[in-house]
Every structure is written in C-alpha cells, then in structure tokens.
Design a protein around this motif. Sequence first.
Motif, PDB file in Angstrom:
ATOM      1  N   THR B  73       0.744  -1.166   0.042  1.00 59.97           N
ATOM      2  CA  THR B  73       0.125   0.089  -0.092  1.00 59.97           C
ATOM      3  C   THR B  73       0.869   1.258  -0.065  1.00 59.97           C
ATOM      4  OG1 THR B  73      -0.382   0.234   2.390  1.00 59.97           O
ATOM      5  CG2 THR B  73      -1.675  -1.191   1.386  1.00 59.97           C
ATOM      6  N   ARG B  76       0.391   6.516  -0.787  1.00 54.03           N
ATOM      7  CA  ARG B  76      -0.481   7.376  -0.239  1.00 54.03           C
ATOM      8  C   ARG B  76       0.131   8.833  -0.434  1.00 54.03           C
ATOM      9  NH1 ARG B  76      -5.175   4.851   0.711  1.00 54.03           N
ATOM     10  NH2 ARG B  76      -5.996   6.550   1.391  1.00 54.03           N
ATOM     11  N   ARG B 181     -10.442   8.806  -6.470  1.00 50.70           N
ATOM     12  CA  ARG B 181      -9.862   8.495  -5.141  1.00 50.70           C
ATOM     13  C   ARG B 181      -9.787  10.019  -4.756  1.00 50.70           C
ATOM     14  NH1 ARG B 181      -9.236   4.216  -2.229  1.00 50.70           N
ATOM     15  NH2 ARG B 181      -9.781   2.436  -3.968  1.00 50.70           N
ATOM     16  N   ASP B 285     -10.883  -2.450  -7.112  1.00 48.08           N
ATOM     17  CA  ASP B 285      -9.734  -1.260  -7.823  1.00 48.08           C
ATOM     18  C   ASP B 285      -8.861  -0.653  -6.638  1.00 48.08           C
ATOM     19  OD1 ASP B 285      -9.438   0.465  -9.694  1.00 48.08           O
ATOM     20  OD2 ASP B 285     -11.269   1.647  -9.564  1.00 48.08           O
ATOM     21  N   PRO B 286      -8.049  -1.552  -6.609  1.00 46.50           N
ATOM     22  CA  PRO B 286      -6.720  -1.384  -5.611  1.00 46.50           C
ATOM     23  C   PRO B 286      -6.088  -0.189  -5.968  1.00 46.50           C
ATOM     24  CG  PRO B 286      -6.453  -3.654  -6.785  1.00 46.50           C
ATOM     25  CD  PRO B 286      -7.535  -2.908  -7.643  1.00 46.50           C
ATOM     26  N   CYS B 287      -5.548   0.279  -5.030  1.00 47.83           N
ATOM     27  CA  CYS B 287      -4.259   1.391  -5.148  1.00 47.83           C
ATOM     28  C   CYS B 287      -2.988   0.714  -5.661  1.00 47.83           C
ATOM     29  CB  CYS B 287      -4.293   1.947  -3.806  1.00 47.83           C
ATOM     30  SG  CYS B 287      -5.834   2.850  -3.316  1.00 47.83           S
ATOM     31  N   CYS B 290      -1.119  -2.579  -3.639  1.00 47.26           N
ATOM     32  CA  CYS B 290      -2.057  -2.597  -2.577  1.00 47.26           C
ATOM     33  C   CYS B 290      -2.357  -4.310  -2.887  1.00 47.26           C
ATOM     34  CB  CYS B 290      -3.343  -1.970  -2.197  1.00 47.26           C
ATOM     35  SG  CYS B 290      -4.042  -2.456  -1.180  1.00 47.26           S
ATOM     36  N   ILE B 292      -4.506  -5.658  -0.781  1.00 48.92           N
ATOM     37  CA  ILE B 292      -5.724  -5.741  -0.143  1.00 48.92           C
ATOM     38  C   ILE B 292      -6.931  -5.592  -1.110  1.00 48.92           C
ATOM     39  CG2 ILE B 292      -7.246  -4.944   1.839  1.00 48.92           C
ATOM     40  CD1 ILE B 292      -4.704  -4.046   3.445  1.00 48.92           C
ATOM     41  N   GLY B 293      -6.880  -4.184  -1.559  1.00 51.15           N
ATOM     42  CA  GLY B 293      -7.707  -4.117  -2.753  1.00 51.15           C
ATOM     43  C   GLY B 293      -9.295  -3.955  -2.115  1.00 51.15           C
ATOM     44  N   CYS B 294      -9.199  -2.824  -1.220  1.00 51.85           N
ATOM     45  CA  CYS B 294     -10.848  -2.803  -0.688  1.00 51.85           C
ATOM     46  C   CYS B 294     -11.577  -1.970  -1.610  1.00 51.85           C
ATOM     47  CB  CYS B 294     -10.769  -2.065   0.615  1.00 51.85           C
ATOM     48  SG  CYS B 294     -10.470  -0.258   0.448  1.00 51.85           S
ATOM     49  N   GLY B 295     -10.815  -1.194  -2.744  1.00 54.50           N
ATOM     50  CA  GLY B 295     -11.526  -0.207  -3.458  1.00 54.50           C
ATOM     51  C   GLY B 295     -12.668  -1.117  -4.464  1.00 54.50           C
ATOM     52  N   CYS B 490      -1.200   2.873   3.863  1.00 59.34           N
ATOM     53  CA  CYS B 490      -2.695   2.807   4.049  1.00 59.34           C
ATOM     54  C   CYS B 490      -2.960   2.153   5.274  1.00 59.34           C
ATOM     55  CB  CYS B 490      -3.427   2.148   3.104  1.00 59.34           C
ATOM     56  SG  CYS B 490      -5.202   2.015   3.033  1.00 59.34           S
ATOM     57  N   PHE B 492      -5.256   0.830   6.577  1.00 61.20           N
ATOM     58  CA  PHE B 492      -5.737  -0.488   6.633  1.00 61.20           C
ATOM     59  C   PHE B 492      -5.183  -1.692   7.032  1.00 61.20           C
ATOM     60  CE2 PHE B 492     -10.399   0.517   4.128  1.00 61.20           C
ATOM     61  CZ  PHE B 492     -10.496   1.547   5.130  1.00 61.20           C
TER      62      PHE B 492
HETATM   63  S1  SF4 Z   1      -6.452  -0.939   1.441  1.00 64.62           S
HETATM   64 FE1  SF4 Z   1      -7.955   0.015  -0.122  1.00 64.62          FE
HETATM   65  S2  SF4 Z   1      -7.514   2.149   0.413  1.00 64.62           S
HETATM   66 FE2  SF4 Z   1      -5.928   1.136   1.246  1.00 64.62          FE
HETATM   67  S3  SF4 Z   1      -4.400   1.040  -0.528  1.00 64.62           S
HETATM   68 FE3  SF4 Z   1      -5.804  -0.867  -0.530  1.00 64.62          FE
HETATM   69  S4  SF4 Z   1      -7.289  -0.296  -1.867  1.00 64.62           S
HETATM   70 FE4  SF4 Z   1      -6.278   1.568  -1.473  1.00 64.62          FE
END
Ligand code: SF4
Lengths: 74, 596
Positions: B73, B76, B181, B285-287, B290, B292-295, B490, B492
Amino acid sequence: MEVKVKLFATLRDGRGKIVYIPFFDGITPAYILKHLNIRHEDVAILLVNGRDGEFEQKLLEEDYLSIFPPVGGG
Amino acid sequence: MYGYVGKILRVNLTDKVTTVEDLDEKLARKFIGGRGLATKMFADEVDPNINPFDEANKMIIATGPLTGTPTPTGGRYMVVTKSPLTGTIASSNSGGYWGPELKFAGYDMIILEGKSKEPCYLMIEDDKVEFRDASHVWGKVVSETTKQLETEAPEKSRILAIGPAGENLSKMAAIMNDYDRAAGRSGVGAVMGSKNLKAIVVRGSGKVEVADKEQLKAVVRDCNKKIRENGVTGQGLPAYGTAVLVNIINENGVFPTNNFQEAQFDKAEDTSGELLAEKYLVRKDPCYRCPIGCGRHCKVGDIEGGGPEYETIWAFGGDCGIDDLEEIIKANYWCNEMGIDTISVGATIACGMELYQKGYIKDADLDGVPLEFGNAKAIVEWTKRIGMREGLGDKMSEGSYRLADSYGVPELSMTVKKQEIPAYDPRAIQGQGLQYATSNRGGCHVRGYLISPEILGLPEKLDRFSLEGKAAWVKIFQDFTAFIDSSGLCLFTSFAMGAPDYAAMYNAVIGAEFDANDVLHAGDRIWNIERIFNLAAGVDPSQDTLPKRLLEDPIPSGPSKGNVARLSELLPEYYELRKWSTDGIPTDECKKELDL
Ligand code: SF4
C-alpha cells in the motif's frame, strides 16, 4: 420456539441469510454453530441480541444471534 | 537519501514561479513525512490565524518515505492546509497512483503558495514544471477534467483535480486523483479552488532508492504474508470492501439513523456490502501496490465508477433514512464528479432533513425536492445543488454546522469542530466517542479507528460500553495512526500489522533503527504539533466535545438502548496520559519529551 440466527458475508454461502433453530433449554451458540457446520475460528463476531456473546452462554427464548466471519474495516 | 527523494517543489501561483529546494533530512526523520512533516513545515510557514481562503494560506501535498517503494500500500499522499470547514489543521489522505508518481518525478512534496489570477493547472514532468491555462476545464466535473487533461499530457500521467465544488469553495470540497480517489475531508478542495488551481498533472521517470534492498524484500514478504493471512485484510476487505460494515455496525445498534435520532436502521440490509457485491460490483479497484484491494468499482445503469465506501453508504443511506442502494451509488458518483466529501455531504443532507422535519426548513426553500427522511430521490439532486451552490444548496455547501446554526439550532448538526462525525454512534462505543471529540481535524474515524478493538475485536476485543483503559487505547491508536499516515502507507494495513512491522519497513527503506516505541513516540510528536497548531488557531479545548444529543439523549431503542457518550469521565484521563494540563494544553514536560 425457535432461535433466530442471522448470518452475514461468506457465512451465508449455502446457508442463507437467516436460519431458525428449534429452541431447547440449555441451547448455546456453540451448539448452533456446530449444527450449521461453522467452525469457531471462522467466527469473528458473535452477537446475542446485538451484544457481544459467548460460545457457551445459555440462550433464552427470544434471543437472536448475529454471526460474522472476519470482515470489516472502514 | 533513501526513502525520501530529497526535493521539495515550491510553487508560487501568484507570480507563476517554481523553485526546487532540498528536503531537510533531519527534520524529515523527526517528523517522518506525509502528515507529520507537512504539518510541521506548514505550521512553521503559515500564521495559524490566517483565513483559509486568504492567498497567504498555503497547501502542502506530501508523500511519505514509503510512498513509491515496494511496501504494501505504499502509494499514499497527504494534503495539509488550514481547513475552511473546521479552522483546524486539515490533513486529508488519498491513495490511487498519483502520490508515487510525484516521487518518481523527483519530489517528496509540493508547497503551493499564493493565488493564480486565472484558472490554471500545473504540468510536472520530472524537472520540467509548467503553469498551463485551465479555463477550458474550469467548471467541468472531475472525470471530464481528467479525460481532457490526459489528452494534453504525456502518456501515463497521473492527474489530481478539483471539481465544481472546489471551484465554488464548498467547505466540504475534496481533492480527487485518478478519477475517483479522494483526499476527502475538511474542505481541502476549496483551498485549492481558492487558489484558482484546477489540477496537478504529474509524470515521473525516476525511482525511489531504498537503504537495504535485501532486507526490504524480506520484510515486505513477511508483511504481505500477514496481510494475506489476516481475515480482514486477506478476505473481508477484498471480497466486500468497507461496505461489509453496514450490517456489522447496524447489528450492534450503533448505526446512526435519521441524523443520529436512532441507532439502528431496519432497512440496512437493503444497503449492505453483501448486496453491493452481489448486484453492483464490477471489479475491485486497488491502489498502488495494494495486496488488500478494498476499492470498489460499481455500476448502476449508465453510471459507473469508484466506491461506494461504507461511510458513504451510511451517510446517504441510514443517516438519511434511505434504503435505495442504487440511489446511494449514484449520489456517491456525483460526489466524485463534483469533487466533494461523501461523509460531510450525506450528513449535511441528513441534518437538512431533520431541519425540515422540525419545521426550520420550509417547502418553499426546496424547489420541489423535499428533504424528507427516506426520500431517495433527494440525495442525488441535493448533492448536485450543494456542489453547484444552487438554492438552499448554497447554504448547505458550508456544511451542517453552519447550516443548522443559521436556523439557531447548531445542536442539530452532528459535528465535532464543525466537521461531520462518521458512521458509528459513539454513545455505545465509548473509546470511539473520546476519539471523535479529541481528533485534531474534527469529527473523523480515521485519526484512531477504535472500532477495530471495540467492535471488530482487533487486535483484541474490548467491551464497547466500558470506560476502562479506553483513554490509553485512544492515545495509542491516535499516535500509531499519525505514524502510518506520515509513512505513506494505508491505515488498513494496521488490521494485520503492528508497530514492529512498520518499524521494520521504515528501517529497511530509510536506513533507520526504529523500534515499536519509536513509531509511537514519533506519532505522539506529530499529534502534538497538530494540537499546538489548533490551539494557536483559536480552536480551544472546549471544542474537545461531542454534539449535545450524543452526550445527553440516550439511544432510544435497539441493542445499545439507554446509552450516552460518557466523555466527561474519559477526557481528564486522556489529557493526563497525553501529559497535557487539566485544561488540555501540552505541558512543557510533554513538549520536552517530544523534543518540540
Ligand atoms: S486497502 Fe483500499 S484504500 Fe488502502 S491502499 Fe488498498 S485499495 Fe487503497
């Protein structure tokens, strides 16, 4: 009497959103989880009537459960 | 220099001059980067009593040392300025791909000064920086602006822009990047609009050097494994995004409904993350980098775009008494297009609905779109009116506090320091209540996400009704978060990782010898410079409070019935733990310990 069990996220797969389990004296969330084939480690949040519950607590008539797998974060 | 690229781009919009300065590495290491370093530099350069729209207000857009590195991540950036909404320091964070690109172009941060006479945008391609005319995109929504500027920029450029809300100086305006974003909160988009700066386009060809590549590889492997194996970051967030919280928070009876008049919404299931995933999700839609990819990327009819997040679904959903997920997705889309904060806009509409319900706002003010709880047709229309400042939307564009205050009932605004409180009723989550009240940027959940221990049970389960130990938890979470926000990662990631993991990444990247305590100590320092700025700006400790409703009116029904936020019992302990005076001022001892 039945205990209302609300399931969420992946716990719904193959089980549905709401399941009713016949109530009996001494019924616990642990019994219900076993009945539904849900492992304890797949439960992240167990609520009894919207409050933090315990696997082994004795349920009362009218109690309802909300069960979540590990999810969340906002 | 490792981690940092070592240069600052200073942009004077009045004279159209740019200069490149060296980053003070000692200062950077002391304040980490991003939120911390930018706040320190901002506070050193800007009069805290400045009017946020005065051209002497500055805006710093800063990456962290881990931005643009292989850390999970690591993408940012943070926008720091004085907020027109709160009058406090603003620091709004965003992901996507823009932040790393700025570093690849060779800059750790941009300092924006002055005010352009006419609409302009900045084109940065490595060391070539140009001011360009933006009159052709002024007034355009974010996606149109971005598409147009893409045609004028080198391939693979990344674009950050404001929408009409920023141009119109809405105190809730966001800065958007990569289309959808958002550096969402505290009205940072309006400060950019006040400078007549529509966008910053950036393309870079460089890279970020790290101190120890081998060590970093090992640490990143380890952290990625933790993220993958953690239920929240490895399964929950990737599958459902943040929206999965709708049911969790509602089942606990802390899902603010009808502008916090209730705390449970009987139709929450119709707006749930489960339903979103089943019916509207197009893709994740990950950043940048990332795992995790919560987007989310969702579609309703011909409307398609990023989001909605949990907070957005709540603000336009339960808080407005609305159960129509399609209209919520559309309202979210229009927030992204207008470039405006979904939380504050949804909550301001909810406040407007209560003002209407109680007779303060009249039908004649509404141009045919009633602000009625449950009226799903209202949210898209009022979002647009707020962004465009049309009709009553003009007043609403100032945020719910100024709206309610204009009718003589500021207590109907659910805000802290004039910023809208997000989606968790603090009356039955005591730590979160203290966190809201003491947040340095006003009502906010991500200055310290106490929901994690108090609801989700991470890293351990706390009793959400209890006060015991909560002040200490709040302090640790706030300090820890301040470090993460400053590092360029991030927040998260913190569901899966602890302070030692961040220290390990930071060390491998910049060549430091931090341990977990150093992480928290640096966070504490950052927290305090924000506090000191706010105090100097006249935001006094009496504002460390919550709306009267949350302090005095018990939750009327549901699982959390009967509770109020017991802030006055927690605040003295919190001040003491912070080594602040009993009236909330950092003591000399505190400042000395933090080397301030
Ligand atoms: S967890 Fe979500 S907000 Fe954080 S970097 Fe990954 S996709 Fe973006």
